[in-house]
Design an enzyme around this catalytic site. Structure first.
Site, PDB file in Angstrom:
ATOM      1  CG  LEU A   4      29.344 -44.935  84.855  1.00  0.00           C
ATOM      2  CD1 LEU A   4      30.068 -44.867  86.196  1.00  0.00           C
ATOM      3  CD2 LEU A   4      29.437 -46.318  84.255  1.00  0.00           C
ATOM      4  CD  GLU A  28      22.019 -39.882  89.691  1.00  0.00           C
ATOM      5  OE1 GLU A  28      21.569 -40.105  90.829  1.00  0.00           O
ATOM      6  OE2 GLU A  28      22.017 -38.766  89.161  1.00  0.00           O
ATOM      7  CG  ASN A  57      25.103 -37.169  78.457  1.00  0.00           C
ATOM      8  OD1 ASN A  57      25.168 -38.370  78.229  1.00  0.00           O
ATOM      9  ND2 ASN A  57      25.580 -36.640  79.563  1.00  0.00           N
ATOM     10  CG  LEU A 108      11.912 -44.020  71.624  1.00  0.00           C
ATOM     11  CD1 LEU A 108      11.640 -44.939  70.434  1.00  0.00           C
ATOM     12  CD2 LEU A 108      11.719 -42.557  71.212  1.00  0.00           C
ATOM     13  CB  CYS A 151      23.745 -36.153  83.686  1.00  0.00           C
ATOM     14  SG  CYS A 151      24.864 -36.894  84.885  1.00  0.00           S
ATOM     15  CE  LYS A 178      17.720 -43.600  86.268  1.00  0.00           C
ATOM     16  NZ  LYS A 178      18.871 -43.943  85.403  1.00  0.00           N
ATOM     17  NE  ARG A 220      22.248 -34.100  92.028  1.00  0.00           N
ATOM     18  CZ  ARG A 220      23.479 -34.585  91.830  1.00  0.00           C
ATOM     19  NH1 ARG A 220      24.523 -33.757  91.814  1.00  0.00           N
ATOM     20  NH2 ARG A 220      23.662 -35.879  91.653  1.00  0.00           N
TER      21      ARG A 220
END
Length: 342
Positions: A37, A39, A93, A135, A145, A205, A212
């Site tokens: 998922l 955010e 990730n 990209l 994360c 973002k 964080r």
């Protein structure tokens, strides 16, 4: 059922702990069902996943998890053991972080060659083996994360004697991005001390208030240490930043991007909120003391900004006269009904 990103073998440690402390009559199994998922779009990602990963070490546990998802999720389901499911999440990730650092590395070369990195990324992303996601050259990744997951993945590899120096380089490239933007601010202003700088964006973002590991933290701290007077605006993340940086004579929190830009010697774009893409640039130009924009997210076409009277600095597009105009994408023509007749 593990949902979080955890080091491989965490499932076995959980099972061992349960075996030691759970009542002898209890019945349990440990499984892994990692979440994928983002955010800002978590509900959509949950309801429309690219895949569902189920890690279980018994037929019963696999059957229970497959039944849980039922027929409501029309996507591939990867059914494997617990350790493999844990590693799939960590490796996913790490690969996304690598794509971000890769295009940022390429953007550094683009600046030196006078090439627009957005055109390079577009040309790369049309290859279905590569894809266009992750990209976008800019300030790199942050949040809770990718940074910690990357560090943990490298540590796991080192503990098992595996060389993950590639991911060390991914981390290093990401850490350098904020410094690259700060150097552009310093070159544009010559002297930062005493200058008023508007900062647009705090969250790592858009569509989240999460700060964080956000690039904004280093940027704001270093600008303040250099003696700048800052006016900061973010539609969601400003309150979280105030806990770390309360307002004072050198730091104010604006109620709009226009308030942040009013009288500023420069405007620095840190987060790619849609609100910033749709700014009234004529109004911004009129209210700034000097029309300098340092765009850490490449939101605007350089030629448009120059036409509107800005001194415009972005990442991966230095030294070019025209930005997106270098890209011409010719889409395939649909065949006419009469095609092939003769």
């Amino acid at each position: 059922v593990e949902k979080s990103t955890v080091p491989v073998n965490t499932g076995r440690l959980i099972e061992r702990t349960l075996r030691l402390f759970a009542p002898a009559t209890s019945s349990y199994e440990v499984a892994s069902n990692p979440e994928f998922l983002r955010e800002g779009s978590a509900i959509h990602d949950f309801l429309h996943p690219d895949r569902i990963v189920i890690g279980a070490d018994s037929d019963r546990a696999r059957a229970l998890l497959l039944e849980l998802y039922g027929g409501d999720f029309e996507c591939p389901k990867v059914v494997t053991d617990v350790k493999t499911a844990e590693l799939i999440k960590h490796a996913s990730n790490a690969f996304l972080a690598s794509k971000i650092s890769f295009i940022n590395m390429v953007s550094n070369l683009c600046e030196e060659l006078g090439i627009d990195v957005t055109t390079v990324a577009r040309g790369m992303g049309l290859d279905h083996r590569i894809g266009g996601h992750f990209l976008n050259a800019g300030l790199g990744f942050g949040g809770s994360c990718l940074p910690k997951d990357l560090t943990a993945f490298v540590k796991i590899a080192e503990e098992h004697g595996v060389d993950f120096s590639l991911l060390r380089a991914v981390e290093q490239i990401n850490e350098e991005r904020a410094g690259r933007l700060l150097r552009k601010v310093e070159r544009a202003l010559w002297v930062v001390r005493g200058k008023t700088i508007g900062v647009l964006g705090v969250a790592f973002k858009p569509e989240t208030s999460d700060i964080r590991n956000a690039p904004s933290l280093r940027i704001i701290t270093q600008l303040r240490n250099s003696g700048a007077v800052l006016r900061v605006y973010d539609p969601q993340g400003a309150q979280n930043l105030q806990r770390l940086h309360p307002p004072d004579p050198t730091l104010a929190y604006a109620s709009s991007p226009y308030e942040a830009a009013a009288g500023a010697h420069a405007l620095v774009i840190v987060t790619e909120w849609d609100e910033f893409r749709s700014l009234d640039l004529g109004r911004i130009r009129a209210i700034m003391r000097t029309p300098i924009i340092v765009d850490g997210r490449n939101l605007f076409a350089r030629d448009e900004m120059l036409r509107k009277g800005f001194e415009y600095h972005s990442l991966g597009r230095g030294g070019i006269d025209r930005g997106a105009a270098h890209l011409q994408l010719v889409e395939p023509q649909a065949a006419s009904p009469a095609a092939g007749r003769g």
